[in-house]
Design an enzyme around this catalytic site. Structure first.
Site, PDB file in Angstrom:
ATOM      1  N   GLY A  96       0.802  -1.217   0.000  1.00 23.77           N
ATOM      2  CA  GLY A  96       0.000   0.000   0.000  1.00 23.77           C
ATOM      3  C   GLY A  96       0.837   1.268   0.000  1.00 23.77           C
ATOM      4  O   GLY A  96       2.024   1.234  -0.310  1.00 23.77           O
ATOM      5  N   ASN A  97       0.195   2.394   0.347  1.00 21.53           N
ATOM      6  CA  ASN A  97       0.805   3.728   0.231  1.00 21.53           C
ATOM      7  C   ASN A  97       1.366   3.873  -1.194  1.00 21.53           C
ATOM      8  O   ASN A  97       2.531   4.172  -1.406  1.00 21.53           O
ATOM      9  CB  ASN A  97       1.895   3.936   1.293  1.00 21.53           C
ATOM     10  N   HIS A 153       4.506   1.858  -7.941  1.00 17.45           N
ATOM     11  CA  HIS A 153       3.510   0.778  -7.935  1.00 17.45           C
ATOM     12  C   HIS A 153       2.616   0.863  -9.180  1.00 17.45           C
ATOM     13  O   HIS A 153       2.284  -0.144  -9.787  1.00 17.45           O
ATOM     14  CB  HIS A 153       2.605   0.898  -6.703  1.00 17.45           C
ATOM     15  N   GLN A 209      15.372  -8.206  -3.109  1.00 17.30           N
ATOM     16  CA  GLN A 209      14.082  -8.868  -2.938  1.00 17.30           C
ATOM     17  C   GLN A 209      13.695  -9.628  -4.217  1.00 17.30           C
ATOM     18  O   GLN A 209      13.224 -10.761  -4.178  1.00 17.30           O
ATOM     19  CB  GLN A 209      13.016  -7.822  -2.603  1.00 17.30           C
TER      20      GLN A 209
HETATM   21  O1  PAF Z   1       8.017  -4.809  -1.847  1.00 19.44           O
HETATM   22  C1  PAF Z   1       7.043  -4.860  -1.068  1.00 19.44           C
HETATM   23  O2  PAF Z   1       6.203  -3.963  -1.024  1.00 19.44           O
HETATM   24  C2  PAF Z   1       6.889  -6.061  -0.140  1.00 19.44           C
HETATM   25  O3  PAF Z   1       8.116  -6.518   0.296  1.00 19.44           O
HETATM   26  C3  PAF Z   1       6.074  -7.206  -0.778  1.00 19.44           C
HETATM   27  C4  PAF Z   1       6.767  -7.788  -1.993  1.00 19.44           C
HETATM   28  C5  PAF Z   1       4.692  -6.702  -1.175  1.00 19.44           C
HETATM   29  C6  PAF Z   1       5.889  -8.342   0.233  1.00 19.44           C
HETATM   30  O4  PAF Z   1       5.238  -7.912   1.376  1.00 19.44           O
END
Ligand code: PAF
Length: 290
Positions: A31-32, A37, A155
């Site tokens: 979110g946010n 995004h 990540q």
């Molecule tokens: O990158 C993020 O916002 C978070 O690490 C994710 C991939 C949504 C997992 O909670």
């Protein structure tokens, strides 16, 4: 846009779309939402007929003393933004829906090695939390493809490795970092910066580019360049966490045969921990640790 909070309802909706032959993309978020995004959602819409965005602030990936409790919640604005870019479904489960057991009894997913270095070293347990929740989301939604921002480069590598190792039938797509005009990578945590800190923050990206340019010009002593970058960042007002020149493939130490590099950096600035990276390809140059 459909909004769903339970796994049961989500699965029913996905089954209906599957029965019609739709291709389904998942964009996991906490979110946010910002332009970074939204660029994931826009890209997803070019690759799939249905785009599901999850908003779930995952307690398992926050360490003690981190910002889980204060993580910005802007759900109404987030939903409006998702409608404006034509996302099909917002999945926003409560914590009790995703984690149905007490912490001590939770099944977890661990991607060893890669999860324990760099951000994993500074944030112990963070990538177990990320891998666990992403695995759960993949199992809940069973998307054809899923998109993650390259800003969180480590990540992305952790998730790719988990997917490969566990034979998960989902395509992972990395999407380039979206930046402010002054180069600062878009991040929900930029909101923690004071006005003064915000004016310093772009120096992180500038420093990454200066080191990138030096590498392109043939500078070869990685240790020396990393040290230079750290002192430059400290002088600018950051508390450097790490700054490393690595193989973009797997974040290992690059050797002579490595042509694709990533420079990864993390710094503290006031209340914020900022991460950023740039990738570069080098044609045939020789580099070494001093
Ligand atoms: O990158 C993020 O916002 C978070 O690490 C994710 C991939 C949504 C997992 O909670």
């Amino acid at each position: 846009m459909i909004t769903i909070e339970t796994i049961l309802d989500l699965r029913e909706q996905v089954a209906e779309w599957r029965a019609r032959g739709d291709k389904i993309a998942l964009v996991p978020t906490m979110g946010n939402l910002h332009e970074g995004h939204l660029s994931l959602v826009r890209r997803a819409l070019t690759l799939a007929n249905r785009v599901i965005v999850s908003i779930f602030v995952n307690p398992l990936q926050f360490g003690e003393g981190e910002d889980y409790e204060s993580y910005p919640n802007t759900l109404t604005e987030d939903a409006d933004k998702l409608i404006s870019v034509d996302a099909d479904l917002l999945f926003m489960p409560p914590v009790s829906e995703v984690y149905r057991k007490p912490q001590a009894e939770l099944t977890r997913v661990e991607v060893p090695g890669i999860s324990d270095i760099f951000c994993g070293e500074s944030r112990p347990g963070h990538f177990v939390g990320v891998a666990t929740v992403v695995c759960k989301l993949f199992n809940i939604v069973q998307p054809d493809l899923t998109l993650f921002g390259e800003k969180d480069f480590q990540q992305l590598i952790v998730i790719r490795r988990m997917t490969e190792d566990l034979f998960m039938p989902v395509e992972i797509i990395g999407v380039p970092t979206v930046r402010e005009v002054d180069g600062l990578a878009r991040s929900s945590r930029n909101g923690y910066l004071t006005e003064r800190e915000r004016s310093i923050a772009p120096i992180l990206y500038k420093t990454l580019n200066e080191i990138g340019d030096a590498l392109r010009r043939g500078a070869g002593d990685f240790d020396q360049m990393e040290k230079m970058a750290n002192s430059h960042l400290a002088a600018a007002g950051f508390i450097p966490d790490y700054f490393h020149i690595l193989s973009a493939e797997d974040l290992s130490e690059p050797d002579e045969s490595c042509k694709s590099l990533v420079i990864l950096a993390a710094v503290y600035l006031g209340k914020a921990r900022l991460i950023d990276n740039i990738q570069l390809s080098l044609g045939g140059s020789l580099f070494y640790r001093g």
